[in-house]
Write an enzyme that holds these catalytic residues in place. Sequence first.
Site, PDB file in Angstrom:
ATOM      1  N   ASP A 190      66.974  23.870   8.618  1.00 15.25           N
ATOM      2  CA  ASP A 190      68.008  24.040   9.795  1.00 15.25           C
ATOM      3  C   ASP A 190      69.326  24.043   9.014  1.00 15.25           C
ATOM      4  O   ASP A 190      69.984  23.162   8.376  1.00 15.25           O
ATOM      5  CB  ASP A 190      67.878  22.568  10.680  1.00 15.25           C
ATOM      6  N   LYS A 204      77.239  24.656  12.916  1.00 11.49           N
ATOM      7  CA  LYS A 204      78.562  24.182  13.492  1.00 11.49           C
ATOM      8  C   LYS A 204      78.955  23.453  12.399  1.00 11.49           C
ATOM      9  O   LYS A 204      78.317  22.539  12.021  1.00 11.49           O
ATOM     10  CB  LYS A 204      78.432  23.339  14.706  1.00 11.49           C
ATOM     11  N   ARG A 219      58.112  33.028   8.533  1.00 13.46           N
ATOM     12  CA  ARG A 219      58.416  33.553   9.769  1.00 13.46           C
ATOM     13  C   ARG A 219      59.997  33.525  10.112  1.00 13.46           C
ATOM     14  O   ARG A 219      60.702  34.320  10.693  1.00 13.46           O
ATOM     15  CB  ARG A 219      57.630  32.737  10.769  1.00 13.46           C
ATOM     16  N   GLU A 259      62.359  33.693   7.815  1.00 12.95           N
ATOM     17  CA  GLU A 259      62.876  34.935   7.136  1.00 12.95           C
ATOM     18  C   GLU A 259      63.084  36.177   7.836  1.00 12.95           C
ATOM     19  O   GLU A 259      64.120  36.768   7.720  1.00 12.95           O
ATOM     20  CB  GLU A 259      62.324  34.731   5.570  1.00 12.95           C
TER      21      GLU A 259
END
Length: 254
Positions: free
Chosen positions: A160, A164, A234, A236
């Site tokens: 992940d 932000k 997936r 990527e």
Amino acid sequence: MSESPEFTSPARPNEPRFPDGPRPDPAGSHFERRIRSFQPRRSRVTTAQADALERLWPKWGLDIDGQRVLDLPGMFPGVERIVLEIGFGMGEATAQMAAEDPTTGILAVDVHTPGQGNLLNLADRNGLTNVRVANGDAIILLRSMLPDDCLDGLRVYFPDPWPKKRHNKRRLIQPEFLSLVAGPLKPGALVHCATDWEDYAEQMLEVLTAHPDYVNTIPDGGYAPRPEFRPLTRFEGKGLDKSHVVHDLLFTRR
């Protein structure tokens, strides 16, 4: 078995959806509540995934409860090396790597129940005996359940990115994490990270290069070409569709 039906569980948030499967919070209150690098997701589970969790979790799954030290050689009889993979998504790439290299045992960690069921299902369908699925927080696994010098490698593919800026502190690849994982890694163990977020790749390269326990396998100190053993994932593919540039980093444990 068809993949189209969906399994809907009546279980409450703190109750297991599968009596013999992964627990919602395996470590419970044994460990401090810290800033986590993952976001638990309670998604729908297909019938095939639910069946795999019910049948195969007692055989190939484990909950990260922090209450015992794992016997990895006993868990992976007959393999030549054992690697830890943190965050495997739906497990397609993990299953492919396991099939292409049966001499390597893969301890695959994630918190996504459909992905856990899918990887177990893929392992079962393809006769893979070198995959084990761990449910829970990889930090607790590293800190409390793995002995020193037990791993031949670490794989962190497309974690992940927490894009932000105020969430960057949640990113997994940080100096503290690298110091923690250095203990279970054998000298010479390969640390392989990949991301399609440019600033996260830069952060990974910076902290790995600065850490005294790791050495870049690339002589000029940059990124590495994607090695043949890492299939396209997936995530990527989604990144490439958005014109993201994928960076691989290959370091070894000193």
